[in-house]
Design a protein around this motif. Structure first.
Motif, PDB file in Angstrom:
ATOM      1  N   GLY A  64       0.765  -1.208   0.216  1.00 15.90           N
ATOM      2  CA  GLY A  64      -0.109   0.126   0.040  1.00 15.90           C
ATOM      3  C   GLY A  64       0.823   1.300   0.037  1.00 15.90           C
ATOM      4  O   GLY A  64       2.212   1.234   0.318  1.00 15.90           O
ATOM      5  N   ALA A  65       0.134   2.431  -0.315  1.00 16.26           N
ATOM      6  CA  ALA A  65       0.790   3.617  -0.172  1.00 16.26           C
ATOM      7  C   ALA A  65      -0.035   4.416   0.854  1.00 16.26           C
ATOM      8  O   ALA A  65      -1.188   4.220   0.758  1.00 16.26           O
ATOM      9  CB  ALA A  65       0.772   4.481  -1.533  1.00 16.26           C
ATOM     10  N   SER A  66       0.571   5.162   1.799  1.00 18.06           N
ATOM     11  CA  SER A  66      -0.220   5.739   3.082  1.00 18.06           C
ATOM     12  C   SER A  66       0.276   7.262   3.004  1.00 18.06           C
ATOM     13  O   SER A  66       1.271   7.713   2.629  1.00 18.06           O
ATOM     14  CB  SER A  66       0.304   5.034   4.196  1.00 18.06           C
ATOM     15  OG  SER A  66       0.030   3.813   4.088  1.00 18.06           O
ATOM     16  N   SER A  67      -0.701   7.903   3.646  1.00 22.50           N
ATOM     17  CA  SER A  67      -0.675   9.491   4.086  1.00 22.50           C
ATOM     18  C   SER A  67      -0.499   9.505   5.624  1.00 22.50           C
ATOM     19  O   SER A  67      -1.648   9.100   6.168  1.00 22.50           O
ATOM     20  CB  SER A  67      -1.622  10.389   3.450  1.00 22.50           C
ATOM     21  OG  SER A  67      -1.661  11.449   4.166  1.00 22.50           O
ATOM     22  N   LEU A  68       0.382   9.927   6.162  1.00 22.43           N
ATOM     23  CA  LEU A  68       0.568   9.916   7.697  1.00 22.43           C
ATOM     24  C   LEU A  68       0.391  11.286   8.105  1.00 22.43           C
ATOM     25  O   LEU A  68       1.041  12.375   7.611  1.00 22.43           O
ATOM     26  CB  LEU A  68       1.790   9.403   7.965  1.00 22.43           C
ATOM     27  CG  LEU A  68       2.111   9.083   9.364  1.00 22.43           C
ATOM     28  CD1 LEU A  68       3.236   8.077   9.623  1.00 22.43           C
ATOM     29  CD2 LEU A  68       2.317  10.388  10.510  1.00 22.43           C
ATOM     30  N   ALA A  69      -0.846  11.457   8.735  1.00 21.12           N
ATOM     31  CA  ALA A  69      -1.419  13.076   8.833  1.00 21.12           C
ATOM     32  C   ALA A  69      -1.133  13.257  10.446  1.00 21.12           C
ATOM     33  O   ALA A  69      -2.185  12.847  11.170  1.00 21.12           O
ATOM     34  CB  ALA A  69      -2.482  13.316   8.143  1.00 21.12           C
ATOM     35  N   PRO A  70      -0.378  13.708  11.152  1.00 15.75           N
ATOM     36  CA  PRO A  70      -0.285  14.140  12.601  1.00 15.75           C
ATOM     37  C   PRO A  70      -1.398  15.103  12.832  1.00 15.75           C
ATOM     38  O   PRO A  70      -1.848  15.764  11.904  1.00 15.75           O
ATOM     39  CB  PRO A  70       1.127  14.842  12.777  1.00 15.75           C
ATOM     40  CG  PRO A  70       1.970  14.283  11.817  1.00 15.75           C
ATOM     41  CD  PRO A  70       1.013  14.140  10.304  1.00 15.75           C
ATOM     42  N   THR A  71      -1.997  14.810  14.216  1.00 18.82           N
ATOM     43  CA  THR A  71      -3.061  15.659  14.583  1.00 18.82           C
ATOM     44  C   THR A  71      -2.779  16.766  15.443  1.00 18.82           C
ATOM     45  O   THR A  71      -3.576  17.518  15.718  1.00 18.82           O
ATOM     46  CB  THR A  71      -4.059  14.694  15.157  1.00 18.82           C
ATOM     47  OG1 THR A  71      -3.817  14.059  16.176  1.00 18.82           O
ATOM     48  CG2 THR A  71      -4.621  13.576  13.690  1.00 18.82           C
TER      49      THR A  71
END
Length: 200
Positions: A27-34
């Motif tokens: 897979g390809a992922s977007s890691l988005a800190p909150t």
């Protein structure tokens, strides 16, 4: 408490393991800190946050039966900028291996939703800070992770499928500047992933 629940679930699944199947997911992922309001060094840096980044995230999953499985998420390194009030102050690389115990809602169609809970580890390295001559160090962080998603296998596909899922991790790293503690960088990211799966 959640870490203990996840561990007990994994142990219970292992004890009742049947002749299962393996699945590899690419897979390809977007890691988005909150978290965007970290305060470091006694207020010297405010509104500190890590940048959203993208990466390649393969995983390996073992199915104990039609419903229960355990998945290990791997990744190529993510590299983040760290900003304070919009200005870059540091950067770091990390790996986020994550294991989840999952329940798959198996049915008569090729569409299989799933939910999972488990634990994640953030392994940082190559920390840099914009202050000349200063040395930044980030400790390994541990946290609880949750997961929800689905796998879809077309009727004419033997082993291949596509999947999409969303994960959330409650994780932070303790920071040191020149050997002195300056606070925690909370990241608490959402991770959005799309990819292909192959079961064998």
């Amino acid at each position: 408490m959640l870490k203990q629940v996840a561990l007990i679930a994994l142990l219970g699944m292992s004890a009742s393991a049947m002749a299962g199947q393996w699945q590899v997911k690419v897979g390809a992922s977007s890691l988005a800190p909150t978290e965007d309001q970290n305060v470091l060094a006694n207020g010297a840096f405010t509104n500190v946050e890590a940048s959203q980044e993208y990466g390649f995230t393969p995983s390996v999953e073992y199915f104990f039966n039609d419903n229960f499985s355990a998945e290990l998420l791997l990744a190529t390194p993510f590299e983040h900028d760290v900003t304070s009030n919009g200005t870059k102050i540091a950067s770091f690389k990390h790996l986020p291996p994550t294991i989840t115990a999952k329940y798959n809602f198996k049915n008569s169609t090729g569409f299989t939703p799933y939910v999972g809970v488990g634990a994640t580890v953030v392994i940082p390295w190559d920390e840099e800070i914009v202050i000349d001559g200063a040395k930044l160090n980030a400790d390994v962080g541990y946290g609880v992770a949750g997961q929800v998603g689905f796998n879809f296998q077309p009727a004419d596909a033997k082993n291949w499928g596509v999947f999409a899922d969303v994960r959330y991790a409650d994780v932070k790293s303790e920071l040191e500047l020149n050997g002195n503690a300056i606070g925690d960088l909370e990241v608490n990211p959402w991770v959005y992933t799309l990819g292909y799966s192959y079961k064998f």
